[in-house]
Design a protein around this motif. Structure first.
Motif, PDB file in Angstrom:
ATOM      1  N   UNK A  31       0.817  -1.272   0.121  1.00  0.00           N
ATOM      2  CA  UNK A  31      -0.213   0.249   0.044  1.00  0.00           C
ATOM      3  C   UNK A  31       0.976   1.307  -0.069  1.00  0.00           C
ATOM      4  N   UNK A  32       0.453   2.184  -0.821  1.00  0.00           N
ATOM      5  CA  UNK A  32       1.264   3.285  -0.815  1.00  0.00           C
ATOM      6  C   UNK A  32       0.881   4.503   0.088  1.00  0.00           C
ATOM      7  N   UNK A  33       1.496   5.017   0.710  1.00  0.00           N
ATOM      8  CA  UNK A  33       0.840   6.069   1.718  1.00  0.00           C
ATOM      9  C   UNK A  33       1.400   7.441   1.796  1.00  0.00           C
ATOM     10  N   UNK A  34       0.964   8.417   2.257  1.00  0.00           N
ATOM     11  CA  UNK A  34       1.701   9.832   2.302  1.00  0.00           C
ATOM     12  C   UNK A  34       1.573  10.182   3.820  1.00  0.00           C
ATOM     13  N   UNK A  35       2.354  11.218   4.021  1.00  0.00           N
ATOM     14  CA  UNK A  35       2.230  11.838   5.436  1.00  0.00           C
ATOM     15  C   UNK A  35       1.332  13.050   5.263  1.00  0.00           C
ATOM     16  N   UNK A  36       0.901  13.473   6.342  1.00  0.00           N
ATOM     17  CA  UNK A  36      -0.041  14.828   6.363  1.00  0.00           C
ATOM     18  C   UNK A  36       0.840  16.043   6.119  1.00  0.00           C
ATOM     19  N   UNK A  48       1.061  18.164  -4.354  1.00  0.00           N
ATOM     20  CA  UNK A  48       1.742  17.705  -5.697  1.00  0.00           C
ATOM     21  C   UNK A  48       2.534  16.511  -5.489  1.00  0.00           C
ATOM     22  N   UNK A  49       3.050  16.164  -4.244  1.00  0.00           N
ATOM     23  CA  UNK A  49       3.645  14.746  -4.056  1.00  0.00           C
ATOM     24  C   UNK A  49       2.486  13.569  -4.058  1.00  0.00           C
ATOM     25  N   UNK A  50       1.505  14.153  -3.430  1.00  0.00           N
ATOM     26  CA  UNK A  50       0.284  12.968  -3.645  1.00  0.00           C
ATOM     27  C   UNK A  50      -0.132  12.607  -5.156  1.00  0.00           C
ATOM     28  N   UNK A  51      -0.326  13.797  -5.686  1.00  0.00           N
ATOM     29  CA  UNK A  51      -0.512  13.756  -7.066  1.00  0.00           C
ATOM     30  C   UNK A  51       0.135  12.791  -8.049  1.00  0.00           C
ATOM     31  N   UNK A  52       1.527  13.127  -7.666  1.00  0.00           N
ATOM     32  CA  UNK A  52       2.363  12.438  -8.410  1.00  0.00           C
ATOM     33  C   UNK A  52       2.414  10.808  -7.965  1.00  0.00           C
ATOM     34  N   UNK A  53       2.445  10.502  -6.748  1.00  0.00           N
ATOM     35  CA  UNK A  53       2.339   9.333  -6.300  1.00  0.00           C
ATOM     36  C   UNK A  53       1.090   8.487  -6.953  1.00  0.00           C
ATOM     37  N   UNK A  90      -4.994   7.519  -1.284  1.00  0.00           N
ATOM     38  CA  UNK A  90      -3.802   7.096  -0.408  1.00  0.00           C
ATOM     39  C   UNK A  90      -4.224   7.305   1.214  1.00  0.00           C
ATOM     40  N   UNK A  91      -3.921   6.427   1.917  1.00  0.00           N
ATOM     41  CA  UNK A  91      -4.000   6.594   3.336  1.00  0.00           C
ATOM     42  C   UNK A  91      -2.877   7.534   3.760  1.00  0.00           C
ATOM     43  N   UNK A  92      -3.252   8.195   4.768  1.00  0.00           N
ATOM     44  CA  UNK A  92      -2.382   9.367   5.177  1.00  0.00           C
ATOM     45  C   UNK A  92      -1.945   8.771   6.584  1.00  0.00           C
TER      46      UNK A  92
END
Length: 157
Positions: free
Chosen positions: A105-110, A115-120, A129-131
């Protein structure tokens, strides 16, 4: 640049690996969503399950044989009586989330940028994407729709 924390959904619903697919299906229907993070007892993200995963699992295991047909060509059609079909559906719904979920699973940090979220999302071809925080614990979720709404409201260039 705007951070994910500005538009992430913090009212996120999740499931556990021991939960049944029946719970997932009911949650999808009741909340009008098609994906859920899977968390352990410490609320750490360990997977994700989507409607696409349910369909793929059903097709792979042939638990619920789906009829295929075409207007111009007849293909094999599985004709099941109601009892057999009902048993197949019941078996499918009893399946555990762990058997169907994707563990990668690909995640991001709050604190990451939109832009990083969109690129991922684009690179990994995912719709949500779960944060998570620094410990991998679920803090929220963002979807492509959330991202598009944020961009439309803020006219980011």
């Amino acid at each position: 640049m705007s951070k994910i924390s500005e538009f992430m959904n913090t009212n996120v619903v999740s499931v556990h690996p021991d939960d049944s697919i029946e719970l997932v299906v009911r949650t999808f229907k009741d909340m009008n969503i098609n994906g859920l993070p899977v968390v352990d007892t410490d609320n750490k993200v360990i997977g994700i399950i989507t409607a696409r995963d349910l369909l793929a699992h059903s097709e792979e295991t042939k638990i619920i044989p789906l009829p295929y047909s075409s207007d111009w060509m007849y293909s094999y059609v599985y004709l099941l009586d109601n009892i057999t079909y009902k048993k197949s559906v019941e078996e499918f719904l009893k399946t555990s989330v762990a058997e169907v979920m994707r563990k990668k699973v690909f995640t991001v940090n709050e604190h990451d940028s939109w832009h990083e979220a969109a690129a991922l999302m684009k690179k990994r071809e995912v719709n949500r994407l779960p944060v998570v925080d620094e410990d991998g614990k679920l803090k929220g979720i963002i979807t492509r729709t959330d991202l598009l709404n944020f961009l439309a409201e803020h006219e980011v260039t």
